[in-house]
Design a protein around this motif. Structure first.
Motif, short mmCIF file in Angstrom:
data_model
loop_
_atom_site.label_atom_id
_atom_site.label_comp_id
_atom_site.label_asym_id
_atom_site.label_seq_id
_atom_site.Cartn_x
_atom_site.Cartn_y
_atom_site.Cartn_z
N GLN A 36 0.85 -1.18 0.00
CA GLN A 36 0.00 0.00 0.00
C GLN A 36 0.89 1.23 0.00
O GLN A 36 1.78 1.34 0.84
CB GLN A 36 -0.90 0.02 1.24
CG GLN A 36 -1.93 -1.08 1.25
CD GLN A 36 -2.99 -0.88 0.19
OE1 GLN A 36 -3.51 0.22 0.03
NE2 GLN A 36 -3.31 -1.93 -0.53
N ARG A 37 0.65 2.12 -0.94
CA ARG A 37 1.41 3.36 -1.02
C ARG A 37 0.51 4.54 -0.72
O ARG A 37 -0.49 4.74 -1.39
CB ARG A 37 2.01 3.54 -2.42
CG ARG A 37 3.08 2.55 -2.74
CD ARG A 37 3.68 2.85 -4.09
NE ARG A 37 4.73 1.88 -4.37
CZ ARG A 37 5.32 1.76 -5.52
NH1 ARG A 37 4.98 2.54 -6.53
NH2 ARG A 37 6.26 0.87 -5.69
N HIS A 38 0.87 5.28 0.30
CA HIS A 38 0.18 6.51 0.66
C HIS A 38 1.28 7.52 0.97
O HIS A 38 2.15 7.71 0.13
CB HIS A 38 -0.78 6.29 1.83
CG HIS A 38 -1.87 5.30 1.50
ND1 HIS A 38 -2.92 5.59 0.68
CD2 HIS A 38 -2.03 4.01 1.86
CE1 HIS A 38 -3.69 4.53 0.55
NE2 HIS A 38 -3.17 3.55 1.26
N VAL A 39 1.29 8.10 2.14
CA VAL A 39 2.41 8.96 2.54
C VAL A 39 3.64 8.09 2.74
O VAL A 39 4.74 8.44 2.32
CB VAL A 39 2.06 9.74 3.83
CG1 VAL A 39 3.26 10.52 4.32
CG2 VAL A 39 0.86 10.64 3.61
N LEU A 40 3.43 6.92 3.33
CA LEU A 40 4.48 5.91 3.50
C LEU A 40 4.11 4.70 2.65
O LEU A 40 2.94 4.47 2.35
CB LEU A 40 4.57 5.46 4.95
CG LEU A 40 4.94 6.51 5.98
CD1 LEU A 40 4.78 5.94 7.37
CD2 LEU A 40 6.36 6.98 5.75
N THR A 41 5.10 3.89 2.30
CA THR A 41 4.83 2.62 1.62
C THR A 41 4.91 1.52 2.66
O THR A 41 5.88 1.43 3.41
CB THR A 41 5.85 2.37 0.50
OG1 THR A 41 5.72 3.42 -0.46
CG2 THR A 41 5.61 1.03 -0.17
N VAL A 42 3.87 0.69 2.71
CA VAL A 42 3.79 -0.41 3.66
C VAL A 42 3.67 -1.70 2.88
O VAL A 42 2.86 -1.80 1.96
CB VAL A 42 2.57 -0.24 4.59
CG1 VAL A 42 2.45 -1.41 5.54
CG2 VAL A 42 2.66 1.08 5.35
N VAL A 43 4.46 -2.70 3.25
CA VAL A 43 4.37 -4.04 2.66
C VAL A 43 3.95 -4.99 3.77
O VAL A 43 4.56 -5.01 4.84
CB VAL A 43 5.71 -4.48 2.04
CG1 VAL A 43 5.62 -5.90 1.52
CG2 VAL A 43 6.12 -3.52 0.93
N MET A 44 2.87 -5.75 3.53
CA MET A 44 2.33 -6.65 4.54
C MET A 44 2.27 -8.07 3.99
O MET A 44 1.91 -8.28 2.84
CB MET A 44 0.92 -6.22 4.93
CG MET A 44 0.85 -4.84 5.52
SD MET A 44 -0.85 -4.28 5.77
CE MET A 44 -1.30 -3.87 4.08
N ASP A 45 2.62 -9.03 4.85
CA ASP A 45 2.40 -10.44 4.55
C ASP A 45 1.10 -10.82 5.23
O ASP A 45 0.97 -10.69 6.45
CB ASP A 45 3.55 -11.30 5.06
CG ASP A 45 4.81 -11.11 4.24
OD1 ASP A 45 4.70 -11.01 3.01
OD2 ASP A 45 5.90 -11.06 4.82
N THR A 46 0.11 -11.25 4.44
CA THR A 46 -1.22 -11.54 4.97
C THR A 46 -1.62 -12.97 4.63
O THR A 46 -1.17 -13.53 3.63
CB THR A 46 -2.26 -10.57 4.39
OG1 THR A 46 -2.23 -10.66 2.96
CG2 THR A 46 -1.97 -9.13 4.79
N THR A 47 -2.45 -13.55 5.47
CA THR A 47 -2.99 -14.88 5.25
C THR A 47 -4.51 -14.77 5.24
O THR A 47 -5.09 -14.08 6.07
CB THR A 47 -2.55 -15.85 6.36
OG1 THR A 47 -1.13 -15.85 6.43
CG2 THR A 47 -3.04 -17.26 6.08
N TYR A 48 -5.15 -15.44 4.29
CA TYR A 48 -6.60 -15.35 4.12
C TYR A 48 -7.22 -16.74 4.15
O TYR A 48 -6.66 -17.68 3.60
CB TYR A 48 -6.95 -14.71 2.78
CG TYR A 48 -6.46 -13.30 2.63
CD1 TYR A 48 -7.26 -12.22 3.00
CD2 TYR A 48 -5.20 -13.02 2.12
CE1 TYR A 48 -6.82 -10.92 2.87
CE2 TYR A 48 -4.75 -11.72 1.99
CZ TYR A 48 -5.56 -10.67 2.36
OH TYR A 48 -5.12 -9.38 2.24
N GLU A 49 -8.37 -16.85 4.76
CA GLU A 49 -9.24 -18.02 4.68
C GLU A 49 -10.33 -17.64 3.68
O GLU A 49 -11.04 -16.65 3.89
CB GLU A 49 -9.87 -18.34 6.03
CG GLU A 49 -8.89 -18.65 7.13
CD GLU A 49 -8.33 -20.05 7.05
OE1 GLU A 49 -8.97 -20.93 6.42
OE2 GLU A 49 -7.24 -20.26 7.61
N ILE A 50 -10.46 -18.39 2.59
CA ILE A 50 -11.38 -18.03 1.52
C ILE A 50 -12.27 -19.21 1.20
O ILE A 50 -11.79 -20.33 0.99
CB ILE A 50 -10.60 -17.62 0.25
CG1 ILE A 50 -9.63 -16.50 0.58
CG2 ILE A 50 -11.56 -17.22 -0.87
CD1 ILE A 50 -8.55 -16.31 -0.44
#
Length: 67
Positions: A36-50
Protein backbone atom coordinates in the motif's frame (compact mmCIF):
# COMPACT_ATOMS: atom_id res chain seq x y z
CA UNK A 1 -10.67 -16.07 -8.89
CA UNK A 2 -9.14 -19.34 -7.70
CA UNK A 3 -5.95 -18.84 -9.76
CA UNK A 4 -3.96 -17.21 -6.95
CA UNK A 5 -0.64 -17.43 -8.80
CA UNK A 6 -2.04 -14.92 -11.34
CA UNK A 7 -2.93 -12.32 -8.68
CA UNK A 8 0.40 -10.40 -8.96
CA UNK A 9 -0.28 -9.82 -12.67
CA UNK A 10 -4.01 -9.16 -12.25
CA UNK A 11 -3.80 -6.92 -9.18
CA UNK A 12 -0.45 -5.21 -9.71
CA UNK A 13 1.05 -3.13 -8.15
CA UNK A 14 -0.77 -3.89 -4.86
CA UNK A 15 -0.29 -7.69 -4.85
CA UNK A 16 3.39 -8.62 -4.99
CA UNK A 17 3.09 -12.38 -4.31
CA UNK A 18 0.24 -14.85 -3.84
CA UNK A 19 0.17 -18.57 -3.15
CA UNK A 20 -2.21 -21.26 -1.92
CA UNK A 21 -1.15 -22.78 1.39
CA UNK A 22 -3.97 -25.36 1.66
CA UNK A 23 -7.07 -26.31 -0.31
CA UNK A 24 -10.05 -28.50 0.61
CA UNK A 25 -12.67 -28.34 -2.12
CA UNK A 26 -13.81 -24.72 -2.42
CA UNK A 27 -12.08 -23.67 0.82
CA UNK A 28 -8.58 -22.18 0.52
CA UNK A 29 -5.96 -20.76 2.82
CA UNK A 30 -3.85 -18.32 0.80
CA UNK A 31 -0.87 -16.11 1.59
CA UNK A 32 -0.30 -12.76 -0.10
CA UNK A 33 2.30 -10.03 0.10
CA UNK A 34 0.55 -6.74 -0.54
CA UNK A 35 1.85 -3.19 -0.87
CA UNK A 36 0.00 0.00 0.00
CA UNK A 37 1.41 3.36 -1.02
CA UNK A 38 0.18 6.51 0.66
CA UNK A 39 2.41 8.96 2.54
CA UNK A 40 4.48 5.91 3.50
CA UNK A 41 4.83 2.62 1.62
CA UNK A 42 3.79 -0.41 3.66
CA UNK A 43 4.37 -4.04 2.66
CA UNK A 44 2.33 -6.65 4.54
CA UNK A 45 2.40 -10.44 4.55
CA UNK A 46 -1.22 -11.54 4.97
CA UNK A 47 -2.99 -14.88 5.25
CA UNK A 48 -6.60 -15.35 4.12
CA UNK A 49 -9.24 -18.02 4.68
CA UNK A 50 -11.38 -18.03 1.52
CA UNK A 51 -14.55 -19.98 0.78
CA UNK A 52 -15.99 -19.96 -2.74
CA UNK A 53 -19.66 -20.65 -3.35
CA UNK A 54 -22.42 -20.30 -5.95
CA UNK A 55 -25.31 -17.84 -5.81
CA UNK A 56 -26.84 -19.60 -8.82
CA UNK A 57 -25.47 -21.59 -11.79
CA UNK A 58 -24.18 -18.43 -13.53
CA UNK A 59 -22.85 -16.39 -10.58
CA UNK A 60 -20.34 -17.12 -7.84
CA UNK A 61 -19.21 -15.54 -4.59
CA UNK A 62 -16.08 -15.53 -2.42
CA UNK A 63 -15.94 -14.87 1.33
CA UNK A 64 -12.37 -13.97 2.36
CA UNK A 65 -11.26 -13.55 5.97
CA UNK A 66 -7.86 -11.99 6.64
CA UNK A 67 -5.58 -13.14 9.47
Amino acid sequence: MQNFSAYPQLYSPQVLQAMVLTQQGDHFQAKMRVRQRHVLTVVMDTTYEISFGRLDPSAGTASPTAH
